[in-house]
Every structure is written in C-alpha cells, then in structure tokens.
Design a protein around this motif. Sequence first.
Motif, mmCIF file in Angstrom:
data_model
loop_
_atom_site.group_PDB
_atom_site.id
_atom_site.type_symbol
_atom_site.label_atom_id
_atom_site.label_comp_id
_atom_site.label_asym_id
_atom_site.label_seq_id
_atom_site.Cartn_x
_atom_site.Cartn_y
_atom_site.Cartn_z
ATOM 1 N N UNK A 1 35.851 47.043 42.985
ATOM 2 C CA UNK A 1 35.558 48.472 42.895
ATOM 3 C C UNK A 1 34.512 48.901 43.909
ATOM 4 N N UNK A 2 33.471 48.090 44.075
ATOM 5 C CA UNK A 2 32.422 48.404 45.057
ATOM 6 C C UNK A 2 32.991 48.335 46.471
ATOM 7 N N UNK A 3 33.786 47.326 46.747
ATOM 8 C CA UNK A 3 34.381 47.160 48.079
ATOM 9 C C UNK A 3 35.342 48.314 48.379
ATOM 10 N N UNK A 4 36.214 48.632 47.430
ATOM 11 C CA UNK A 4 37.191 49.703 47.644
ATOM 12 C C UNK A 4 36.511 51.055 47.736
ATOM 13 N N UNK A 5 35.428 51.239 47.010
ATOM 14 C CA UNK A 5 34.699 52.503 47.063
ATOM 15 C C UNK A 5 34.171 52.813 48.455
ATOM 16 N N UNK A 6 33.953 51.785 49.252
ATOM 17 C CA UNK A 6 33.486 52.015 50.616
ATOM 18 C C UNK A 6 34.628 52.503 51.515
ATOM 19 N N UNK A 7 35.875 52.409 51.042
ATOM 20 C CA UNK A 7 37.040 52.868 51.817
ATOM 21 C C UNK A 7 37.398 54.320 51.513
ATOM 22 N N UNK A 8 36.814 54.881 50.499
ATOM 23 C CA UNK A 8 37.122 56.250 50.084
ATOM 24 C C UNK A 8 36.777 56.416 48.620
ATOM 25 N N UNK A 9 36.858 57.648 48.133
ATOM 26 C CA UNK A 9 36.463 57.890 46.746
ATOM 27 C C UNK A 9 37.406 57.228 45.740
ATOM 28 N N UNK A 10 36.812 56.725 44.670
ATOM 29 C CA UNK A 10 37.585 56.218 43.537
ATOM 30 C C UNK A 10 37.674 57.362 42.546
ATOM 31 N N UNK A 11 38.890 57.762 42.215
ATOM 32 C CA UNK A 11 39.070 58.919 41.349
ATOM 33 C C UNK A 11 40.189 58.715 40.355
ATOM 34 N N UNK A 12 40.664 59.812 39.786
ATOM 35 C CA UNK A 12 41.681 59.728 38.741
ATOM 36 C C UNK A 12 42.982 59.051 39.194
ATOM 37 N N UNK A 13 43.292 59.110 40.491
ATOM 38 C CA UNK A 13 44.521 58.497 40.980
ATOM 39 C C UNK A 13 44.389 57.027 41.322
ATOM 40 N N UNK A 14 43.169 56.496 41.270
ATOM 41 C CA UNK A 14 42.952 55.088 41.593
ATOM 42 C C UNK A 14 43.469 54.224 40.447
ATOM 43 N N UNK A 15 44.220 53.194 40.785
ATOM 44 C CA UNK A 15 44.731 52.265 39.774
ATOM 45 C C UNK A 15 44.029 50.922 39.930
ATOM 46 N N UNK A 16 43.617 50.353 38.836
ATOM 47 C CA UNK A 16 43.062 48.999 38.807
ATOM 48 C C UNK A 16 44.076 48.115 38.100
ATOM 49 N N UNK A 17 44.325 46.934 38.653
ATOM 50 C CA UNK A 17 45.288 46.043 38.024
ATOM 51 C C UNK A 17 44.932 44.595 38.290
ATOM 52 N N UNK A 18 45.492 43.729 37.488
ATOM 53 C CA UNK A 18 45.293 42.283 37.645
ATOM 54 C C UNK A 18 46.654 41.629 37.816
ATOM 55 N N UNK A 19 46.699 40.656 38.705
ATOM 56 C CA UNK A 19 47.904 39.872 38.916
ATOM 57 C C UNK A 19 47.557 38.438 38.509
ATOM 58 N N UNK A 20 48.168 37.972 37.449
ATOM 59 C CA UNK A 20 47.899 36.614 36.979
ATOM 60 C C UNK A 20 48.947 35.674 37.562
ATOM 61 N N UNK A 21 48.526 34.485 37.951
ATOM 62 C CA UNK A 21 49.414 33.538 38.616
ATOM 63 C C UNK A 21 49.758 32.320 37.763
ATOM 64 N N UNK A 22 49.034 32.091 36.691
ATOM 65 C CA UNK A 22 49.198 30.850 35.931
ATOM 66 C C UNK A 22 49.432 31.131 34.452
ATOM 67 N N UNK A 23 50.040 30.161 33.803
ATOM 68 C CA UNK A 23 50.273 30.212 32.365
ATOM 69 C C UNK A 23 49.060 29.586 31.672
ATOM 70 N N UNK A 24 48.284 30.368 30.930
ATOM 71 C CA UNK A 24 47.085 29.813 30.293
ATOM 72 C C UNK A 24 47.373 28.756 29.233
ATOM 73 N N UNK A 25 48.628 28.612 28.845
ATOM 74 C CA UNK A 25 48.989 27.554 27.889
ATOM 75 C C UNK A 25 49.124 26.201 28.572
ATOM 76 N N UNK A 26 49.292 26.198 29.907
ATOM 77 C CA UNK A 26 49.501 24.929 30.597
ATOM 78 C C UNK A 26 48.479 24.640 31.696
ATOM 79 N N UNK A 27 47.595 25.580 31.981
ATOM 80 C CA UNK A 27 46.584 25.412 33.019
ATOM 81 C C UNK A 27 45.211 25.509 32.363
#
Length: 82
Positions: free
Chosen positions: A35-61
Amino acid sequence: MMHQVSLRDDPGFRLAAIRHVGPYAGMAGAFDRIGAQAGSCGPIGPGTRFLAITHDDPRSIPAAALRTDAGCTVPAGAEAAG
C-alpha cells in the motif's frame, strides 16, 4: 474446509505485488508495504483493489514456507520504485 469459488469476467488491471513467505497471519505487513509503495504511484481510492494470490496448499506445505503475493491495483503507466 471448502471455500466458495466464483469466476467472473473483469476488465484488465495493473497490479503491484510483494511476495510474502510464511504464515497467512503475517500478510498484514505485506499489505502495509504494498500500500505504501503503490501510494507513491498515485492516489489510493475507492477504485483501488487489494488482493492476495496464494500459491500453496496450507494442508501440505509448512506454514513457514507458504508463498503469497500481496497486491493492489495501480494506475496505467505506474513505474516500480527501487
């Protein structure tokens, strides 16, 4: 535990992301950093989306090895700092 999954069409977007390795409970710090890094690229506002991309299965890793990318949308033409 099963989670509901839905698919949808979405217009393209530009994403800035930071890799987090470790338990999911530690993701808050990754979102703070992106959020701090992206905020330096322009304003963070209502249209900004935050998301997470998970790569592993927590049952096996082990929690300490789970890989997740924390990201948020940034304006077209934004450049990575550093």
